[in-house]
Design a protein around this motif. Structure first.
Motif: not given
Length: 217
Positions: A152-157, A161-164, A179-185, A212-217
């Motif tokens: 959550e901290w990473w994706a906001s700043m 991309p992060c995989i969790v 959390t806003g992460a781009e990927f889930v493993a 899932a929340p949508r990312f802004e373009d």
């Protein structure tokens, strides 16, 4: 109509199966279940020769499904099997060396970022992605709370991309997405019952499509 590119996507971690043919069949079946961004192939306890045999079967199956094949193990096997990338589980220095060597040729990502300090060290090397958790870290139904907080901290700043790492419950994918992460493993969540793997992939995609929340373009 699904548009997975604008929400958190699924990454599969290949289960530890000694028989290369059986492993390849199970992974191939799972990939028929729906959208998968990439598949990470850990070396587990295999020696380099055995790891190469497994990777030679898995890489074409993964790539034919439209996913990226990322090997977590001997980097020479990546070249020999024409895999798409290298997943590293060591510190920032290891990622830095791999980026210097392979940046133009391969996807390079990973890291063992247990806290913000180490995450930022890895981020300074500009990997293609950072991984929060351990490849075999799915020991509880839910994703580890520390990894969710880091994501959550990473994706906001940070734009990298992060995989969790998720948990053993397929529904843990949604907590990661939130959390806003781009990927889930996911590993055991998909592969604990190999016969159900394709339907679990389909279920996770449906859950992410719906909630899932949508990312802004």
């Amino acid at each position: 109509m699904t548009e997975p590119e604008n929400r958190c996507r699924l990454v599969l971690i290949v289960p530890d199966i000694a028989d290369a043919d059986e492993q390849a069949k199970i992974v191939g079946d799972a990939l028929k279940g729906g959208d998968v961004a990439s598949v990470i192939v850990p070396q587990y306890g295999l020696n380099d020769g055995e790891f190469q045999k497994h990777a030679e079967k898995l890489v074409p199956i993964i790539q034919d499904s439209g996913a990226a094949a990322l090997l977590a193990g001997d980097s020479r096997v990546v070249g020999r099997t024409k895999a798409d990338g290298l997943h590293l589980t060591g510190p920032a220095s290891e990622i830095s060396e791999a980026i210097d060597k392979y940046a133009d040729k391969l996807i390079v990502g990973g890291g063992n970022a247990a806290d913000r300090h180490h995450a930022l060290e890895i981020g300074e090397e500009r990997p293609d992605y950072i991984f929060f958790g351990k490849l075999e870290g799915d020991i509880k139904p839910e994703a580890h709370s520390k990894n969710l907080a880091l994501a959550e901290w990473w994706a906001s700043m940070i734009e990298i991309p992060c995989i969790v790492m998720g948990g053993t419950d397929p529904a843990s994918a949604l907590a990661v997405a939130e959390t806003g992460a781009e990927f889930v493993a996911l590993r055991l969540a998909v592969f604990a019952d190999a016969g159900r793997a394709p339907s679990v992939v389909a279920e996770v995609n449906a859950l992410l499509d719906e909630k899932a929340p949508r990312f802004e373009d």
